[in-house]
Design a protein around this motif. Structure first.
Motif, PDB file in Angstrom:
ATOM      1  N   UNK A 160      91.662   3.471  44.166  1.00  0.00           N
ATOM      2  CA  UNK A 160      91.235   2.134  44.600  1.00  0.00           C
ATOM      3  C   UNK A 160      90.995   1.248  43.385  1.00  0.00           C
ATOM      4  N   UNK A 161      90.331   1.767  42.386  1.00  0.00           N
ATOM      5  CA  UNK A 161      90.023   0.964  41.200  1.00  0.00           C
ATOM      6  C   UNK A 161      91.294   0.612  40.423  1.00  0.00           C
ATOM      7  N   UNK A 162      92.269   1.530  40.389  1.00  0.00           N
ATOM      8  CA  UNK A 162      93.520   1.231  39.708  1.00  0.00           C
ATOM      9  C   UNK A 162      94.239   0.070  40.379  1.00  0.00           C
ATOM     10  N   UNK A 163      94.292   0.091  41.700  1.00  0.00           N
ATOM     11  CA  UNK A 163      94.966  -0.998  42.419  1.00  0.00           C
ATOM     12  C   UNK A 163      94.223  -2.318  42.194  1.00  0.00           C
ATOM     13  N   UNK A 164      92.903  -2.268  42.205  1.00  0.00           N
ATOM     14  CA  UNK A 164      92.134  -3.501  41.993  1.00  0.00           C
ATOM     15  C   UNK A 164      92.360  -4.053  40.602  1.00  0.00           C
ATOM     16  N   UNK A 165      92.475  -3.178  39.598  1.00  0.00           N
ATOM     17  CA  UNK A 165      92.739  -3.643  38.237  1.00  0.00           C
ATOM     18  C   UNK A 165      94.105  -4.304  38.135  1.00  0.00           C
ATOM     19  N   UNK A 166      95.091  -3.726  38.817  1.00  0.00           N
ATOM     20  CA  UNK A 166      96.432  -4.328  38.807  1.00  0.00           C
ATOM     21  C   UNK A 166      96.396  -5.700  39.468  1.00  0.00           C
ATOM     22  N   UNK A 167      95.662  -5.806  40.551  1.00  0.00           N
ATOM     23  CA  UNK A 167      95.562  -7.098  41.241  1.00  0.00           C
ATOM     24  C   UNK A 167      94.876  -8.139  40.359  1.00  0.00           C
ATOM     25  N   UNK A 168      93.863  -7.709  39.633  1.00  0.00           N
ATOM     26  CA  UNK A 168      93.177  -8.656  38.753  1.00  0.00           C
ATOM     27  C   UNK A 168      94.108  -9.233  37.709  1.00  0.00           C
ATOM     28  N   UNK A 169      95.097  -8.431  37.289  1.00  0.00           N
ATOM     29  CA  UNK A 169      96.024  -8.891  36.258  1.00  0.00           C
ATOM     30  C   UNK A 169      97.198  -9.658  36.851  1.00  0.00           C
ATOM     31  N   UNK A 170      97.747  -9.145  37.945  1.00  0.00           N
ATOM     32  CA  UNK A 170      98.994  -9.698  38.466  1.00  0.00           C
ATOM     33  C   UNK A 170      98.795 -10.638  39.658  1.00  0.00           C
ATOM     34  N   UNK A 171      97.881 -10.275  40.550  1.00  0.00           N
ATOM     35  CA  UNK A 171      97.732 -11.040  41.802  1.00  0.00           C
ATOM     36  C   UNK A 171      96.255 -11.253  42.115  1.00  0.00           C
ATOM     37  N   UNK A 172      95.573 -12.084  41.351  1.00  0.00           N
ATOM     38  CA  UNK A 172      94.140 -12.281  41.615  1.00  0.00           C
ATOM     39  C   UNK A 172      93.871 -12.953  42.967  1.00  0.00           C
ATOM     40  N   UNK A 173      94.882 -13.604  43.542  1.00  0.00           N
ATOM     41  CA  UNK A 173      94.694 -14.243  44.842  1.00  0.00           C
ATOM     42  C   UNK A 173      94.597 -13.230  45.987  1.00  0.00           C
ATOM     43  N   UNK A 174      94.752 -11.947  45.678  1.00  0.00           N
ATOM     44  CA  UNK A 174      94.574 -10.901  46.681  1.00  0.00           C
ATOM     45  C   UNK A 174      93.198 -10.249  46.589  1.00  0.00           C
ATOM     46  N   UNK A 197     105.346  -8.711  47.986  1.00  0.00           N
ATOM     47  CA  UNK A 197     104.212  -8.237  47.199  1.00  0.00           C
ATOM     48  C   UNK A 197     104.632  -6.970  46.491  1.00  0.00           C
ATOM     49  N   UNK A 198     104.352  -6.895  45.209  1.00  0.00           N
ATOM     50  CA  UNK A 198     104.719  -5.726  44.412  1.00  0.00           C
ATOM     51  C   UNK A 198     103.961  -4.500  44.914  1.00  0.00           C
ATOM     52  N   UNK A 199     104.625  -3.380  44.943  1.00  0.00           N
ATOM     53  CA  UNK A 199     104.005  -2.155  45.425  1.00  0.00           C
ATOM     54  C   UNK A 199     102.837  -1.704  44.596  1.00  0.00           C
ATOM     55  N   UNK A 200     102.764  -2.094  43.344  1.00  0.00           N
ATOM     56  CA  UNK A 200     101.657  -1.675  42.495  1.00  0.00           C
ATOM     57  C   UNK A 200     100.329  -2.280  42.875  1.00  0.00           C
ATOM     58  N   UNK A 260      98.610  -8.014  56.831  1.00  0.00           N
ATOM     59  CA  UNK A 260      98.806  -9.104  55.879  1.00  0.00           C
ATOM     60  C   UNK A 260     100.220  -9.117  55.312  1.00  0.00           C
ATOM     61  N   UNK A 261     100.871  -7.948  55.276  1.00  0.00           N
ATOM     62  CA  UNK A 261     102.238  -7.873  54.766  1.00  0.00           C
ATOM     63  C   UNK A 261     103.264  -8.269  55.809  1.00  0.00           C
TER      64      UNK A 261
END
Length: 829
Positions: free
Chosen positions: A623-637, A658-661, A584-585
């Motif tokens: 995994x949960x940390x990355x998902x939380x970051x996506x929910x805040x910054x990139x919900x389209x992922x 795409x931000x590394x976080x 995807x990247x």
């Protein structure tokens, strides 16, 4: 005067004496008739007649003949009251007497019944029928060799079709005809000395008569609880009982004769199109015959379907619907020994329907006068055939269903797998439609398929061509392939729990059933695991993939994790999920924005699932940390914003940066899983799709090019300077070319497909002489090249005799066979 008186007295005395001298059986018969017929039978005298018949059975035939004579006279004189009395007397005599001489009496009785049936009076017809039914229920002690019931079959069948003006009388006549046919069947079906009632000449009259009455009241069928007594005695109910009794008495060799008239009746009266009556008829048939004979009915229906191949789609659909119902009923019995023939017939009808839909006519032309078909009716037929295939498959045991799966797969035209493309005039579109229809059939066959051994459920001969189809450009074909895989892998009904892609915070709510991976499952994944990973990866690369494709791919990943996962498989699946993130990247693939977001969301949802299945805290935390970051910054992922009908956020124009976080880190996952005993070396290696059996043709081509190069090098060498490339160099060259081929695999695949298409087209269209000459030339060229290669690579063995001189003064090595070599004595033992 006295003389005259004496003459008169003498004459009167003679008359009196003549009356007294009449045979006793005649006097007894006469005495049962009263002066007024309304008084009915004289019971006391009837008892005397019965006693006399039992005491003197040799007189029984004379009694019958005399009663027949009186009845014929009374019918002619319209004295119907005496006719009824005569028939009542005959009935009582039949019920009471079972002596050996009853046959002649029966002949007289049947003659009288026939006389009544020939009458125009409905009351006499019904009277004769009732007497015949009573006679049919009598079990005779002695057989009859000469009795014939042909007239009764014809007459009762005619009564079943009565068109009398008065509806009440018409109903009574029809019911009498039905009862009469029932009596004929009862009387003849178990008597081997009688004329065979199952002969077509009889069945062609009996069965249509019953179906006519069954159809006449088919529109109203009250439930038994709500029906009145009058409705219970309707011709329809009586006909159904009679029809069931007839079929229940049919032996193995009589099923065909009983079913053929049903098929002809439905054809002649155009009853297939409505389907309701046809289905009802065959439900009666399937439930009435013995279960071990069910496959005979199914075979007849299949043959009738073939016979109507060029009939309208509605007629063929009606036959297929009847087959569907019959197959469901036959599940408790047997579909028969010719299981594959059943599916072959249905698949042939499916292919014909596709041709008809695309060509628009039954003969493939658009000439004037050609019967034009309707495409939507053909599609309805195709769906009916597919449902019927699934219904038949559900009646089969597991091993037979596996054979059917392989059989259907062999019919699917697939590039590089099944080069025998369908001989249709519809071109590529016809091939695509056939692929879709056959795959839909496989979906029906594999639905509910349960097996404990995946190696037998998914053998290489089935799995490889199936996965090859998953890489076609047609999104519908790919989706059907994935559905088939899900049906075969799902053994614990976990598939509905992966129907939607979502981030589940606690997978315990899914109530997944996870079994320990068996030895057979481990062998299956070692053999086919890399193929499955590869096709999942390549399926995500397809630009035409939509929401359903990604949801199905997620379900496939989930089922692999709960059904077939061991530690090695878990590691490979995690590597695959990370490879999907890299896909995807990547900007080289040219995927649309939606697809790239969908792949990101798919990888996130799966990693969330697999981390909770493994229960490694550090892995779950990352995994949960990355998902939380996506929910805040990139919900389209995340799947909640991608795989929904009305997303809250609009997809960005580009996801190149795409931000590394918001990314899952392979190094972090390797570190946390390595501490829990997982193979860190394997985890740290990025997943790269392997090229499996589908690429063998490309590899063979590479080796062929290598050999050609070797031959060219040798041909350029001068005779004076003969240098031979060592075998090790040849292997090095082969590896180089194999590596080159692996790098250019995509282009090679396309070239190979085009080359195969050209070869198939040439062999289909070119004349035989041209093909033979071409093959002969290629064989000669191949042999010459092989000879050159063997001369280069194969060195002669050392000869004890040394070298010999050629005629030109040059030393030349001579190879001597082992059996001619001379060895020293110390070397021989």
């Amino acid at each position: 005067m006295p003389r005259l008186t004496r003459v008169f007295l003498f004459s009167s005395g003679v008359c009196g004496c003549c009356g007294a001298l009449r045979p006793r059986y005649k006097r007894l018969v006469d005495n049962i008739f009263p002066e007024d017929p309304e008084d009915g039978l004289v019971k006391a005298n009837m008892e005397k007649l019965t006693f006399y018949a039992l005491s003197a059975p040799e007189k029984l035939d004379r009694i019958g003949a005399y009663l027949s004579e009186r009845l014929s006279r009374d019918v002619a004189r319209h004295r119907y009251g005496y006719v009824c009395i005569a028939m009542e007397a005959l009935d009582q005599l039949l019920m009471a007497c079972h002596c050996q001489s009853i046959n002649l009496f029966v002949e007289s009785f049947l003659k009288m019944v026939r006389k009544l049936l020939e009458s125009d009076k409905p009351s006499l017809q019904i009277l004769g029928t009732n007497s015949f039914v009573k006679f049919a229920n009598i079990e005779e002690d002695t057989p009859s060799y000469h009795r014939s019931y042909d007239f009764f079959v014809s007459r009762f069948s005619e009564m079943c079709h009565s068109s009398y003006e008065d509806p009440d009388i018409r109903t009574k006549i029809r019911m009498a005809g039905i009862k009469g046919l029932q009596g004929v069947v009862r009387k003849t079906v178990n008597d081997e000395l009688q004329a065979n009632i199952w002969d077509p000449q009889h069945m062609d009259k009996i069965v249509p008569s019953l179906l006519f009455n069954l159809q006449s009241g088919d529109s109203r069928s009250p439930s038994p609880l709500q029906a009145s007594e009058k409705e219970k005695e309707s011709p329809v109910e009586l006909t159904e009982r009679c029809f069931r009794e007839l079929l229940g008495r049919a032996a193995y060799g009589n099923i065909k004769n009983a079913v053929t008239p049903v098929l002809m009746h439905l054809d002649n009266h155009c009853l297939w199109e409505g389907k309701t009556f046809a289905v009802r008829c065959f439900k009666i048939i399937m439930y009435s015959i013995q279960s071990q004979h069910s496959h005979l009915v199914i075979q007849q229906l299949l043959g009738h379907l073939d016979a109507n191949s060029k009939n309208s789609a509605r007629v063929r659909a009606g036959i297929v619907e009847v087959l569907l119902e019959a197959a469901a009923i036959a599940a408790s019995g047997s579909v028969g020994p010719t299981v594959l023939e059943v599916f072959n017939t249905l698949l042939r009808q499916l292919r014909l329907s596709v041709d008809y839909e695309l060509t628009g006519s039954y003969d493939g032309s658009n000439n004037i006068g050609t019967k034009i078909i309707k495409a939507h009716e053909e599609r309805q037929l195709q769906e009916a055939v597919i449902r019927t295939i699934g219904s038949f498959a559900n009646t089969l045991p597991t091993y037979q269903r596996s054979e059917v799966m392989l059989f259907i797969m062999g019919k699917i035209p697939a590039p590089g797998v099944n080069l025998t493309l369908p001989s249709t005039g519809s071109g590529p579109e016809g091939t695509r439609m056939i692929q879709v229809m056959l795959l839909k059939s496989l979906v029906q066959v594999t639905a509910g398929f349960q097996t404990t051994n995946m190696l037998t459920a998914l053998p290489s001969s089935f799995l490889e061509p199936l996965l090859s189809l998953s890489l076609t450009d047609d999104p519908e074909v790919r989706l059907l392939v994935l559905q088939i895989l899900l049906s075969l892998i799902d053994r614990n009904d976990n598939r509905p729990k992966f129907s939607k892609i979502s981030i589940v915070s606690d997978i315990s709510v899914l109530k997944l059933k996870v079994d320990k991976c068996s030895r057979q499952d481990n062998l299956f994944m070692k053999k086919h695991g890399q193929q499955l990973y590869r096709y999942i990866y390549l399926g995500c690369k397809e630009e035409s993939s939509g929401r359903e494709h990604y949801e199905t791919l997620y379900a496939l990943l989930g089922l692999l994790s709960v059904e077939l996962a061991n530690e090695e498989v878990v590691v490979d699946l995690i590597r695959l999920a990370l490879a999907l993130q890299d896909l995807a990247l990547s900007t080289d693939e040219g995927l649309p924005v939606y697809n790239r977001c969908a792949v990101h969301a798919l990888a996130a949802a799966y990693l969330n699932l697999i981390c909770q299945l493994n229960t490694v805290p550090a892995f779950c935390q990352h995994i949960h940390e990355v998902i939380e970051v996506r929910q805040k910054q990139s919900p389209y992922l995340l799947p909640e914003d991608v795989f929904v009908d009305n997303p809250k956020y609009v997809l960005p124009a580009s996801v190149d940066k795409v931000d590394g976080g918001v990314l899952f880190l392979q190094s972090k996952i390797t570190e946390v899983l390595g501490g829990s005993g997982y193979n860190t070396e394997r985890l740290g290696t990025p997943y790269v799709p392997q090229y499996t059996d589908e690429d063998r043709l490309s590899k063979r081509k590479s080796i062929g090019e290598t050999i050609s190069l070797q031959v060219e090098v040798e041909s350029r060498n001068s005779p004076e300077k003969e240098e031979v490339i060592p075998l090790s160099n040849l292997l090095i060259i082969t590896r180089i070319f194999n590596a080159k081929t692996s790098m250019d695999s995509v282009g090679m695949e396309e070239q190979e497909r085009e080359r195969r298409r050209q070869v198939v087209e040439k062999f289909q269209k070119a004349p035989f002489e041209e093909i033979a000459a071409h093959c002969g030339a290629r064989a000669t060229m191949l042999q010459s090249k092989l000879n050159q290669i063997f001369e280069i690579t194969i060195r002669p063995p050392p000869s004890p005799s040394g070298t010999i001189s050629s005629g030109y003064g040059q030393s030349q090595s001579r190879s001597i066979p082992i059996y001619e070599m001379k060895f020293p004595d110390l070397c021989v033992y």
